[in-house]
Enzyme design. Structure first.
Site, PDB file in Angstrom:
ATOM      1  CD  GLU A   1      34.866  20.933  56.784  1.00 59.53           C
ATOM      2  OE1 GLU A   1      35.564  21.662  57.504  1.00 59.53           O
ATOM      3  OE2 GLU A   1      34.790  21.088  55.557  1.00 59.53           O
TER       4      GLU A   1
ATOM      5  CB  CYS B   1      43.151  34.397  47.737  1.00 55.80           C
ATOM      6  SG  CYS B   1      42.998  36.044  48.458  1.00 55.80           S
TER       7      CYS B   1
ATOM      8  CB  CYS C   1      46.174  39.373  42.012  1.00 58.91           C
ATOM      9  SG  CYS C   1      46.348  39.604  43.800  1.00 58.91           S
TER      10      CYS C   1
ATOM     11  CB  CYS D   1      42.248  36.012  41.493  1.00 53.17           C
ATOM     12  SG  CYS D   1      40.915  36.033  42.716  1.00 53.17           S
TER      13      CYS D   1
ATOM     14  CB  CYS E   1      40.049  42.033  44.869  1.00 59.02           C
ATOM     15  SG  CYS E   1      41.112  41.896  46.321  1.00 59.02           S
TER      16      CYS E   1
END
Length: 349
Positions: A45, A198, A205, A208, A214
């Site tokens: 991270e 995305c 899409c 997805c 959405c």
């Protein structure tokens, strides 16, 4: 499908399509009881801040091979760690990496704290990183919001507020979606969805798992989001770098101050990055001007004029001398390596 119900289809998709990453425990491994190593989660991270996955992989693998646990890193020499970080950029991250490792060694007996509040009290760990470690490493139901998640949420809710002003709104909306169970997998699933489906310019899409939820997809304008406030043009700064080698073949380097750009890194002596015209060299030598190298930082472009000198005698004592066997160009930050590469190409040294 309600927005409150998105976790189930997203996790089903993640179980089948999770990215394979060197710091990640797969969904199957997690289901079998394997828990992520918080050291590897934290390391990844920190490295991924302002940096791509592709750029981070080799650094992560090298760091964890050299220093397999947080105590190993805490016991490492500063210069060695900074040298291995060279080229990854945003060097304050490397300084904070060492500070954090040493706090964990000295105050936590080499074990990462598990709560977001305690994690956020450590050097270099802010709201995002503390949430990511708590969620991914310890399965705490914390909401993790990076750029990928902001994009997904802005499209799910069709948020008209432009970034960066929209950040608090997007975080609050993301909190409404975070499940109590499998929080770590869910956080990584959201990031994977943003990274692979995305995507910023051409969201895919059709496959997805959240298409039915959405709002932007419902009206066919997903690619318009997130809205962004136009950025101001970056200014250009100028400076000079002086690449020199002594009569004994030693490179003349300086260690930059701990604070500021390239803090704590080795580099070539030079001027402040503001003036355009040549100024007095840092010490007497037969300097030849070779040309310019260019580099872009977060807030400005830099044009660095490179000068070179061979056979230097008695450079000032405050400089660092490195012989051929002790000098690796890869230990230099990128802009300083560009200056070295120009000197090497021009003079074949």
């Amino acid at each position: 499908m309600k927005h409150s119900d998105i976790a189930a289809p997203l996790l089903t998709w993640y179980d089948a399509h999770a990215r394979v990453l060197p710091w990640r425990v797969s969904p199957a491994e997690r289901a079998a009881g394997v828990m992520p190593d918080p050291y590897r989660v934290w390391m990844s991270e920190i490295m991924l801040q302002q940096t791509t996955v592709a750029a981070v992989k080799s650094y992560f693998e090298r760091f964890t091979a050299l220093w397999p646990c947080v105590t190993d890193l805490a016991n490492a020499e500063d210069d060695e760690v900074m040298g291995e970080w060279a080229g990854l950029g945003y060097y304050a991250r490397a300084r904070n990496l060492l500070k954090c490792a040493r706090v964990i060694r000295d105050s936590y007996d080499g074990h990462f704290p598990q709560t977001r509040a305690e994690l956020q009290s450590l050097p270099g760990i802010g709201p995002y990183t503390s949430a990511a470690i708590a969620s991914i490493a310890f399965n705490q139901p914390e909401t993790v919001v990076d750029g990928n998640v902001e994009r997904v949420v802005s499209r799910l809710f069709r948020v008209e507020t432009p970034l960066p002003a929209a950040k608090p709104e997007l975080t609050k909306l993301a909190e409404t979606l975070t499940p109590q169970d499998r929080a770590g997998d869910y956080a990584q699933a959201m990031m994977d969805l943003g990274a692979t489906i995305c995507t910023p310019k051409s969201p895919d899409c059709a496959p997805c798992p959240l298409t039915d939820s959405c709002a932007a997809q419902a009206v066919g304008d997903a690619a318009r989001f997130p809205l962004k406030t136009p950025k101001k043009p970056k200014p250009t700064r100028h400076g000079h770098a002086y690449v020199a080698r002594t009569t004994r073949g030693e490179w003349v380097l300086e260690k930059r101050p701990d604070k500021g750009l390239l803090g704590g890194m080795l580099g070539w002596p030079g001027t402040h990055w503001a003036q355009e015209h040549a100024t007095e060299a840092p010490f007497n030598a037969e300097w030849d001007e070779l040309g310019d190298v260019r580099h872009t930082f977060t807030h400005f472009h830099l044009v660095l004029t490179v000068h070179v000198a061979e056979g230097v005698t008695n450079p000032p004592d405050h400089y660092t001398l490195r012989g051929e066997n002790a000098f690796r160009p890869s230990d230099l930050p990128t802009v300083m390596r560009k200056a070295f590469d120009l000197a090497h190409a021009k003079l074949e040294i």
